[in-house]
Design a protein around this motif. Structure first.
Motif, PDB file in Angstrom:
ATOM      1  N   VAL A  41      27.916  61.679  89.612  1.00 25.49           N
ATOM      2  CA  VAL A  41      27.001  62.691  89.057  1.00 25.49           C
ATOM      3  C   VAL A  41      26.342  63.474  90.199  1.00 25.49           C
ATOM      4  O   VAL A  41      26.193  64.697  90.125  1.00 25.49           O
ATOM      5  CB  VAL A  41      25.951  62.031  88.134  1.00 25.49           C
ATOM      6  N   ALA A  42      25.985  62.771  91.266  1.00 22.95           N
ATOM      7  CA  ALA A  42      25.362  63.460  92.411  1.00 22.95           C
ATOM      8  C   ALA A  42      26.323  64.490  92.999  1.00 22.95           C
ATOM      9  O   ALA A  42      25.922  65.614  93.312  1.00 22.95           O
ATOM     10  CB  ALA A  42      24.955  62.444  93.486  1.00 22.95           C
ATOM     11  N   LEU A  43      27.604  64.132  93.124  1.00 19.85           N
ATOM     12  CA  LEU A  43      28.590  65.087  93.658  1.00 19.85           C
ATOM     13  C   LEU A  43      28.734  66.280  92.727  1.00 19.85           C
ATOM     14  O   LEU A  43      28.845  67.419  93.173  1.00 19.85           O
ATOM     15  CB  LEU A  43      29.946  64.394  93.854  1.00 19.85           C
ATOM     16  N   SER A  44      28.711  66.025  91.428  1.00 18.36           N
ATOM     17  CA  SER A  44      28.825  67.112  90.468  1.00 18.36           C
ATOM     18  C   SER A  44      27.623  68.055  90.595  1.00 18.36           C
ATOM     19  O   SER A  44      27.775  69.271  90.588  1.00 18.36           O
ATOM     20  CB  SER A  44      28.926  66.511  89.058  1.00 18.36           C
ATOM     21  N   HIS A  45      26.422  67.486  90.750  1.00 21.94           N
ATOM     22  CA  HIS A  45      25.221  68.327  90.943  1.00 21.94           C
ATOM     23  C   HIS A  45      25.337  69.178  92.207  1.00 21.94           C
ATOM     24  O   HIS A  45      24.768  70.259  92.282  1.00 21.94           O
ATOM     25  CB  HIS A  45      23.968  67.455  91.050  1.00 21.94           C
ATOM     26  N   LEU A  46      26.052  68.650  93.199  1.00 21.16           N
ATOM     27  CA  LEU A  46      26.214  69.387  94.461  1.00 21.16           C
ATOM     28  C   LEU A  46      27.390  70.370  94.391  1.00 21.16           C
ATOM     29  O   LEU A  46      27.809  70.913  95.409  1.00 21.16           O
ATOM     30  CB  LEU A  46      26.421  68.401  95.622  1.00 21.16           C
ATOM     31  N   ASP A  47      27.945  70.550  93.191  1.00 22.32           N
ATOM     32  CA  ASP A  47      29.062  71.477  92.953  1.00 22.32           C
ATOM     33  C   ASP A  47      30.338  71.059  93.668  1.00 22.32           C
ATOM     34  O   ASP A  47      31.201  71.897  93.965  1.00 22.32           O
ATOM     35  CB  ASP A  47      28.714  72.919  93.388  1.00 22.32           C
ATOM     36  N   PRO A  49      34.053  69.334  93.816  1.00 21.67           N
ATOM     37  CA  PRO A  49      35.107  69.171  92.805  1.00 21.67           C
ATOM     38  C   PRO A  49      35.426  67.686  92.587  1.00 21.67           C
ATOM     39  O   PRO A  49      36.309  67.124  93.223  1.00 21.67           O
ATOM     40  CB  PRO A  49      36.295  69.924  93.418  1.00 21.67           C
ATOM     41  N   VAL A  50      34.657  67.049  91.705  1.00 21.46           N
ATOM     42  CA  VAL A  50      34.741  65.593  91.557  1.00 21.46           C
ATOM     43  C   VAL A  50      35.291  65.202  90.192  1.00 21.46           C
ATOM     44  O   VAL A  50      34.985  65.837  89.181  1.00 21.46           O
ATOM     45  CB  VAL A  50      33.342  64.949  91.792  1.00 21.46           C
ATOM     46  N   HIS A  72      26.950  66.381  82.544  1.00 20.66           N
ATOM     47  CA  HIS A  72      26.851  66.536  83.996  1.00 20.66           C
ATOM     48  C   HIS A  72      28.213  66.848  84.611  1.00 20.66           C
ATOM     49  O   HIS A  72      28.454  66.563  85.789  1.00 20.66           O
ATOM     50  CB  HIS A  72      26.192  65.297  84.615  1.00 20.66           C
ATOM     51  N   GLY A  73      29.107  67.402  83.799  1.00 20.19           N
ATOM     52  CA  GLY A  73      30.361  67.926  84.329  1.00 20.19           C
ATOM     53  C   GLY A  73      31.456  66.893  84.507  1.00 20.19           C
ATOM     54  O   GLY A  73      32.485  67.191  85.116  1.00 20.19           O
ATOM     55  N   LEU A  74      31.246  65.665  84.003  1.00 17.55           N
ATOM     56  CA  LEU A  74      32.261  64.623  84.210  1.00 17.55           C
ATOM     57  C   LEU A  74      32.930  64.300  82.883  1.00 17.55           C
ATOM     58  O   LEU A  74      32.405  63.533  82.068  1.00 17.55           O
ATOM     59  CB  LEU A  74      31.615  63.377  84.829  1.00 17.55           C
ATOM     60  N   THR A  75      34.076  64.929  82.680  1.00 13.90           N
ATOM     61  CA  THR A  75      34.848  64.694  81.459  1.00 13.90           C
ATOM     62  C   THR A  75      36.292  64.456  81.894  1.00 13.90           C
ATOM     63  O   THR A  75      36.574  64.387  83.078  1.00 13.90           O
ATOM     64  CB  THR A  75      34.826  65.940  80.542  1.00 13.90           C
TER      65      THR A  75
END
Ligand code: ATP
Length: 321
Positions: A41-47, A49-50, A72-75
């Motif tokens: 989630v932290a990597l996703s917040h930092l934009d 590509p995770v 939070h962008g993780l699907t």
């Protein structure tokens, strides 16, 4: 851009509404947790590509976590749902002396049911960075699945990072110390605290600990030191050196911490994001300390993870210790 795969558990932390021993706390608040999930989630917040390879139950707690990760962008295909697995619950206390106690409920734990083969060689080849945590090695089949992934990644150009997160309560089946050494042998980059390393049988100051980690195989070791920031050592093999060994330190940022939960995972995400984007080792430490410091200024782990813009604004406004 280097694509990053994080593998490991997502769980629910039940945080006490009051401090005191776990035996005395009466009510808790539900928070998404799990060290690898925090990193993803932290990597996703930092934009960055995770992608995140994890496994959730189909129980209501799994629904909650799946929704949270999606928000939070993780699907996607690596967020697995398992009708035969239950979402892990972790009750956490904050003792009077600020020491945390943990009590894990992991019967038929969905996160422990990751199976070898989900991320095949073709899928793995799309990622330039893989991050995993020793906690995935505490039981099977996740142990076999994550070791298999690490072993295959270690044979490729994929950079492998590994966190020897110590949770002594979790090691009833396999040896923490041996699992840490197995992870180190397959990793390029290790992030650890002196407390983790003491549990793994390694002692010394940060410089000694980092060098000792590298004797097991990694080319880079980063030691976090709480409010004193972090120290890193890289052997000449590390791609961020110019062929000579390298040391870096950053004293951390002065903040008024509210809750340091997840600071280490936020730091890990900062290091991965910076190094995978080609920043230097010392820039990576400064960035990671900023990501972690911002995380400590809000309650909760994942809910406090900052955006890249807020980290940049924070670094401009705050001085190193
Ligand atoms: P946690 O288990 O709470 O996630 P940790 O024990 O793994 O954290 P620490 O070394 O305590 O790891 O903290 C990780 C990083 O968080 C530090 O390197 C630093 O960047 C930041 N940090 C932690 N505490 C503070 C603080 N009081 N002030 C500023 N930064 C902090």
């Amino acid at each position: 851009m280097t694509r990053i795969l994080v593998a490991g558990e997502t769980l629910i932390d039940f945080i006490p509404d009051a401090s005191g021993s776990l035996a005395s706390v009466e009510s808790f608040s539900r928070r998404p947790g799990g060290a690898p999930a925090n990193v993803a989630v932290a990597l996703s917040h930092l934009d960055a590509p995770v992608s995140f390879w994890t496994r959730l139950g189909t129980d209501p707690f799994g629904d909650f976590l799946a929704d949270f990760l999606a928000d939070h962008g993780l699907t996607g295909e690596y967020v697995e749902r398992d009708p035969n697995g239950k979402t892990t619950l972790a009750f956490v206390s904050l003792g009077e002396d600020a020491d945390r106690e943990f009590s894990f409920y992991r019967d038929a734990a969905a996160d422990a049911r990751l199976e070898p083969g989900t991320v095949d060689d073709d899928a793995l080849s799309e990622f330039g960075w893989l991050h995993a945590d020793v906690l995935s090695l505490d039981t099977d089949p996740s142990r076999t699945a994550v070791l298999d992934l690490l072993e295959r990644a270690a044979e490729t150009d994929t950079t492998v990072s590994f966190d020897p997160n110590a949770r002594p309560e979790r090691w009833t089946e396999f040896s923490y110390r041996e699992s840490v050494q197995e992870g180190f042998a397959l990793a390029d980059v290790v992030k650890a605290t002196p407390e983790d390393l003491e549990e793994a049988g390694l002692t010394g100051d940060a410089a000694e600990l980092a060098r000792e980690i590298c004797t097991f195989g990694p080319h880079t070791a980063v030691i976090t030191l709480g409010d004193a920031g972090a120290y890193a050592y890289a052997t000449p093999d590390a791609p961020w050196t110019d062929g000579e060994e390298l040391e870096a330190t950053h004293g951390g940022y002065r903040v008024e911490p509210v809750d340091t939960t997840g600071a280490g995972d936020a730091f890990t995400a900062g290091v991965i994001a910076a190094l995978s984007e080609g920043e230097s080792l010392s820039e990576a430490l400064a960035f990671a300390n900023a990501v972690a410091a911002v995380t400590t200024t809000e309650p909760g782990a994942m809910t406090a993870l900052p955006s890249r813009e807020s980290v940049t604004a924070f670094s401009e406004d705050h001085a190193e210790h």
